[in-house]
Design an enzyme around this catalytic site. Structure first.
Site, mmCIF file in Angstrom:
data_model
loop_
_atom_site.group_PDB
_atom_site.id
_atom_site.type_symbol
_atom_site.label_atom_id
_atom_site.label_comp_id
_atom_site.label_asym_id
_atom_site.label_seq_id
_atom_site.Cartn_x
_atom_site.Cartn_y
_atom_site.Cartn_z
ATOM 1 N N LYS A 1 12.852 2.047 5.240
ATOM 2 C CA LYS A 1 13.421 2.330 3.926
ATOM 3 C C LYS A 1 14.881 1.884 3.902
ATOM 4 O O LYS A 1 15.628 2.122 4.860
ATOM 5 C CB LYS A 1 13.304 3.834 3.656
ATOM 6 C CG LYS A 1 13.853 4.322 2.333
ATOM 7 C CD LYS A 1 13.647 5.837 2.242
ATOM 8 C CE LYS A 1 14.212 6.437 0.984
ATOM 9 N NZ LYS A 1 14.002 7.909 0.945
ATOM 10 N N SER B 1 11.869 9.407 -3.137
ATOM 11 C CA SER B 1 12.608 8.170 -3.094
ATOM 12 C C SER B 1 12.049 7.155 -2.097
ATOM 13 O O SER B 1 12.493 6.006 -2.078
ATOM 14 C CB SER B 1 14.069 8.481 -2.724
ATOM 15 O OG SER B 1 14.174 9.023 -1.420
ATOM 16 N N SER C 1 11.026 13.553 -0.971
ATOM 17 C CA SER C 1 10.981 12.097 -1.039
ATOM 18 C C SER C 1 10.025 11.414 -0.078
ATOM 19 O O SER C 1 9.824 10.214 -0.176
ATOM 20 C CB SER C 1 12.389 11.528 -0.838
ATOM 21 O OG SER C 1 13.215 11.881 -1.916
#
Length: 501
Positions: A75, A151, A175
């Site tokens: 990520k 996220s 997330s």
């Protein structure tokens, strides 16, 4: 014809085993991942940076983990890779190139993992949808009109689409669990103190954030958690003692008969969608069939208004700090021109808050941990929905273009006093989002391990996860329960047809 068509029939451990036995080479494994990224990423916008040259140079070292040689995705938030941009989903950090690996990335390297690319995130990981101004919207492989969540949305979309079996994520308010639910994956948020924060920070989001991965199999998650927990970083603010045996080895043990509580009452307001309620009921029946004791019991968490306020204070305070420290963090002075209107307004609202409010937030969050510790004296596991609603339509959760344009105009042309007044509109939009994700936030406050398990799909083939929560430090128990559920109702072969056919 796609190279190595059996690639997606294997999880990460299985692929690494093929590599270790010489049945496939590292170059061939990378080729399989890259071909799928080439073919499947364009409609999804999940992978926003390829690391082909770096991956080609990474070599498996003797003594590495059972996942050595496996291509994974990182990520594009927190997981700094030396010499590689980390944008954090923001134009403010678009030119930021860290000079050293994050401690988590260093451990991944030592385990022999190969970094194939970086995945999309909303700006600073703030939102439960992945639609940043920097990289655009990331879509759900099960239905391209829907959000993959956030996220860690890019990581979830990439794993669900079969690009790689494992992708890194972080969870500061849901997330990992939210995109896992939206994309039909397994997603565990570890206990506070499991994931290292160094070397540039000692905690993330006041200890709310834990980093881990999104996977298609439970055992891959356990193996990655073993990598994550290779010793205590003495500079970290928190430490969670290691389990008596490795997480992966612990999966061989069944969890035994568990005392399981469940609740249908949203922690932070809103109405539970009938399909989300049906997903919970389905999971509870499965637990009963496995011999567990199941009863309804709502945990003694504080009220929705205080919960929402505490989360808002934390996020806005952190954003204000980020803007104040941007020169040190990325070498650029923060301004409304480099930050999305919603994020900038959160930071401005953070400047309105007092030190007393921030101290209250810290105390409030820690009290939730005390309350849940007492709750788990009676119950081993709490079961809840992950979200109040089904995956949202792309663009439906954020502020509108008109609102953003108005905010940009006002923030750019009015003085500081007006900027602060405008920021007082923040709680209204934040309430909408917190009702949507209110099932996950309390356990970031309490520091407990919590996971989303893919046990239910709607008639239109949209996944809906179920959340399972255990006492702090009981990550092994959750993984053992997840493995039992996976064996009872396998999900690995369920694949989204929109991008994999």
């Amino acid at each position: 014809m796609t190279f190595f068509p059996e690639y997606e029939e294997h999880d990460g451990l299985s692929l690494a085993s093929l590599l270790a036995s010489g049945q496939i080479s590292q170059a061939e494994l990378l080729r399989a991942a890259r071909e799928r990224m080439d073919a499947r990423n364009p409609p999804l916008n999940a992978v926003i940076q390829r690391l082909d040259h770096m991956a080609d140079r990474q070599r498996v070292q003797a003594g590495s983990s059972p996942l050595a040689g496996l291509p994974i995705l990182l990520k594009d938030l927190l997981a700094d890779v030396a010499g590689t941009p980390t944008s954090n989903g923001s134009r403010l950090f678009a030119e930021h190139v860290p000079q050293q690996d994050a401690e988590l990335v260093r451990r991944y390297r030592a385990a022999g993992l190969v970094f194939a690319g970086k995945t999309a995130t909303p700006e600073f990981g703030l939102y439960p949808y992945t639609e940043s101004a920097l990289t655009g919207a990331t879509r759900n492989p099960w239905n391209l009109a829907l959000s993959c969540g956030g996220s860690s949305g890019g990581s979830a979309a990439a794993v669900a689409a079969g690009m790689v079996p494992i992708a890194h994520g972080g969870d500061g308010g849901g997330s990992i669990r939210i995109p896992a639910s939206n994309c039909g994956l397994f997603g565990l948020k570890p206990s506070r103190g499991r994931s290292p924060c160094g070397p540039s920070r000692s905690e993330s989001w006041q200890g709310f954030t834990s980093e881990h991965v999104l996977t298609r199999s439970v055992r891959d998650s356990a193996a990655m958690l073993d990598i994550l927990c290779q010793g205590h970083d003495s500079g970290d603010a928190y430490h969670c003692p290691p389990p008596p045996q490795p997480f992966l080895a612990g999966l061989a043990q069944p969890p035994g008969k568990l005392r399981i509580a469940y609740t249908r009452r949203p922690f932070m307001g809103g109405q539970l969608h009938p399909e989300c309620d049906a997903a919970l009921s389905h999971s509870l029946r499965l637990l009963e069939n496995l011999g567990h004791s199941v009863e309804e019991a709502h945990p003694p968490l504080d009220g929705a208004e205080e919960m929402c306020r505490a989360m808002l204070v934390m996020v806005c305070g952190e954003m204000a700090s980020l803007m104040r420290n941007s020169m040190r963090l990325c070498g650029r002075q923060a301004s409304f021109r480099l930050v999305e209107p919603s994020s900038w307004t959160l930071a401005r609202y953070g400047e309105l808050l007092s030190a007393g409010e921030f101290a209250w937030m810290r105390d409030f969050a820690l009290r939730q941990g005390r309350s849940m510790q007492a709750f788990h004296q009676r119950y081993d596991v709490l079961v809840t929905p992950v979200l109040n609603q089904l995956p949202a339509a792309i663009g439906s959760l954020g502020t509108s273009r008109l609102e953003d344009a108005l905010s940009t105009l006002l923030l750019g042309h009015l003085g500081w006093d007006w900027t602060l007044k405008l920021s007082q509109l923040v709680p209204e939009h934040s309430r909408k989002l917190m009702e949507y994700i209110g099932w996950t936030i309390p356990f970031n406050m309490s520091g407990q391990p919590a996971m989303s398990v893919p046990l239910y799909w709607t008639a239109s083939n949209i996944p809906v996860g179920t959340q399972f929560v255990a006492a702090k430090g009981q990550d092994s128990l959750l993984l053992q329960l997840a493995a039992q559920l996976e064996n009872a109702q396998p999900w690995f072969q369920r694949r989204p047809s929109s991008v994999t056919r």
